[in-house]
Design a protein around this motif. Structure first.
Motif, short mmCIF file in Angstrom:
data_model
loop_
_atom_site.label_atom_id
_atom_site.label_comp_id
_atom_site.label_asym_id
_atom_site.label_seq_id
_atom_site.Cartn_x
_atom_site.Cartn_y
_atom_site.Cartn_z
N ASP A 105 0.77 -0.94 0.05
CA ASP A 105 0.19 0.08 0.08
C ASP A 105 0.95 1.38 -0.03
O ASP A 105 1.46 1.72 1.00
CB ASP A 105 -1.17 0.02 1.22
CG ASP A 105 -2.11 1.19 1.43
OD1 ASP A 105 -1.61 2.08 0.65
OD2 ASP A 105 -3.13 0.90 1.61
N LEU A 106 1.27 1.88 -1.10
CA LEU A 106 2.07 2.80 -1.28
C LEU A 106 1.81 4.12 -0.30
O LEU A 106 2.58 4.52 0.24
CB LEU A 106 2.15 3.16 -2.66
CG LEU A 106 2.69 2.04 -3.55
CD1 LEU A 106 2.72 2.70 -5.13
CD2 LEU A 106 4.36 1.88 -3.33
N GLU A 107 0.47 4.44 -0.56
CA GLU A 107 0.05 5.62 0.35
C GLU A 107 0.32 5.71 2.02
O GLU A 107 0.76 6.45 2.30
CB GLU A 107 -1.27 5.99 0.18
CG GLU A 107 -1.82 7.27 1.03
CD GLU A 107 -3.32 7.75 0.19
OE1 GLU A 107 -3.46 9.06 0.29
OE2 GLU A 107 -4.02 7.10 -0.41
N ALA A 108 0.01 4.44 2.38
CA ALA A 108 0.06 3.99 3.63
C ALA A 108 1.66 4.08 4.16
O ALA A 108 1.88 4.83 5.23
CB ALA A 108 -0.66 2.64 4.15
N CYS A 109 2.37 3.61 3.37
CA CYS A 109 3.76 3.49 3.48
C CYS A 109 4.38 4.94 3.41
O CYS A 109 5.32 5.26 4.25
CB CYS A 109 4.50 2.69 2.55
SG CYS A 109 4.03 0.97 3.15
N SER A 110 4.04 5.78 2.37
CA SER A 110 4.64 7.05 2.23
C SER A 110 4.25 8.00 3.51
O SER A 110 5.14 8.74 4.03
CB SER A 110 3.96 7.73 0.95
OG SER A 110 4.47 9.19 0.79
#
Length: 326
Positions: free
Chosen positions: A174-179
């Protein structure tokens, strides 16, 4: 295949948390004996990719090849890549560690860079390898390269029959959560390191492509999320960070993966928090398995008692790929 927790990994006692388990291998590990043959591969849009080959010997049609995709702001010479190449090469695999656009020591030619969903470049590398004669290919991805690999496997228009499967480590599904997680105070050291490298590239890009890249916006790029909103998204056809993340996060492509695939993450990964992993979705998948270790950090996985030997992740990948390519 589901989720397997604590799959037999133990970290050294002196690496007592996820941060040390991440930082120590990145800064202090050296890998000897890996010699690359570099190739410059043109892309259809007038750019290029830098490929680093480490072949097992004279190529034959039945000789297996592993294509390795590095992490965010990494390259083929990072210890986690070279360690994996050394282990796989020792098991009889040829290896191809490719560098994304703007990585590998040369700035690329087009206004854009690389990003987490740039599967067309991975597809180009794979088809180039097939064109040289390889008929058995497996994929290994690290961090961003893991997301890229899984997205590639889940896209129905891609996946040549020669690609047998993949193993990926420390994947930000999940790119957004990690960002957003990177912007927490405890993780600022990683974020600032990424931003320092990215900003240098933007300044070089702005000089080469002033009509497309505005370096003045860098003063607003105070986080990876902001950088992706200002540069990564717009330069690659997305409206901003949100559109980029929702279009490219591998979690949305897992259900269509039809090749045996192993994902290995650590619950104490400082960059990929456990809450960002779609565990319930993974439990229902038939071709994708997640090993979730309690320890390991981000692209770490130094095994207790390993000393200078292969890391646990390298043993896992070698065993998985040997079984896969029988």
């Amino acid at each position: 295949m589901g989720v397997v927790r604590n799959p037999g990994f133990q970290t050294p006692l002196w690496l007592w948390n996820g941060h040390w388990q991440t930082v120590y291998p990145a800064l202090f590990r050296t890998v000897e004996g890996v010699v690359y043959r570099r190739e410059r591969l043109p892309t259809p849009d007038g750019d290029f990719l830098l490929l680093d080959w480490c072949e097992a010997g004279p190529q034959m049609d039945d000789k297996p090849l592993v294509i390795l995709s590095h992490g965010f702001e990494g390259d083929s010479h990072r210890p986690y890549v070279k360690g994996m190449v050394k282990a796989l090469r020792g098991a009889g695999f040829s290896c191809l560690a490719w560098n994304y656009r703007s990585c590998g020591g040369e700035l690329n030619l087009t206004p854009g860079f690389y990003h987490s969903g740039a599967t067309a470049d991975l597809d180009l590398v794979i088809r180039h390898a097939i064109g040289t004669g390889y008929r058995q290919i497996a994929l290994v991805g690290f961090s961003l390269g893991g997301n890229l690999t899984l997205k590639y496997l889940g896209e129905s228009r891609l996946r040549p029959k020669e690609v047998a499967g993949a193993v990926c480590f420390s994947v930000p599904l999940d790119l957004e959560a990690c960002s957003l997680h990177l912007d927490k105070p405890v993780n600022r050291i990683y974020q600032q390191r990424f931003l320092k490298s990215l900003k240098i590239k933007v300044e070089e890009k702005a000089r080469a492509h002033p009509a497309h890249v505005d370096a003045a916006k860098l003063r607003y790029a105070t986080s990876v999320y902001a950088f992706d909103d200002l540069y990564t998204g717009p330069l690659h056809g997305y409206e901003g960070a949100g559109d980029y993340y929702s279009s490219c996060s591998a979690r949305y492509f897992l259900s269509t993966i039809d090749r045996p695939t192993l994902i290995v993450n650590a619950a104490n990964d400082p960059m990929v928090p456990e809450y960002s992993l779609p565990l319930k979705e993974l439990e229902r998948l038939s071709k994708v398995n997640l090993w979730l270790s309690s320890q390991g950090g981000h692209c770490g996985f130094l095994q207790r008692g390993a000393k200078n030997g292969p890391y646990w992740s390298e043993k896992v990948a070698t065993n998985f790929l040997v079984d896969l390519m029988k």
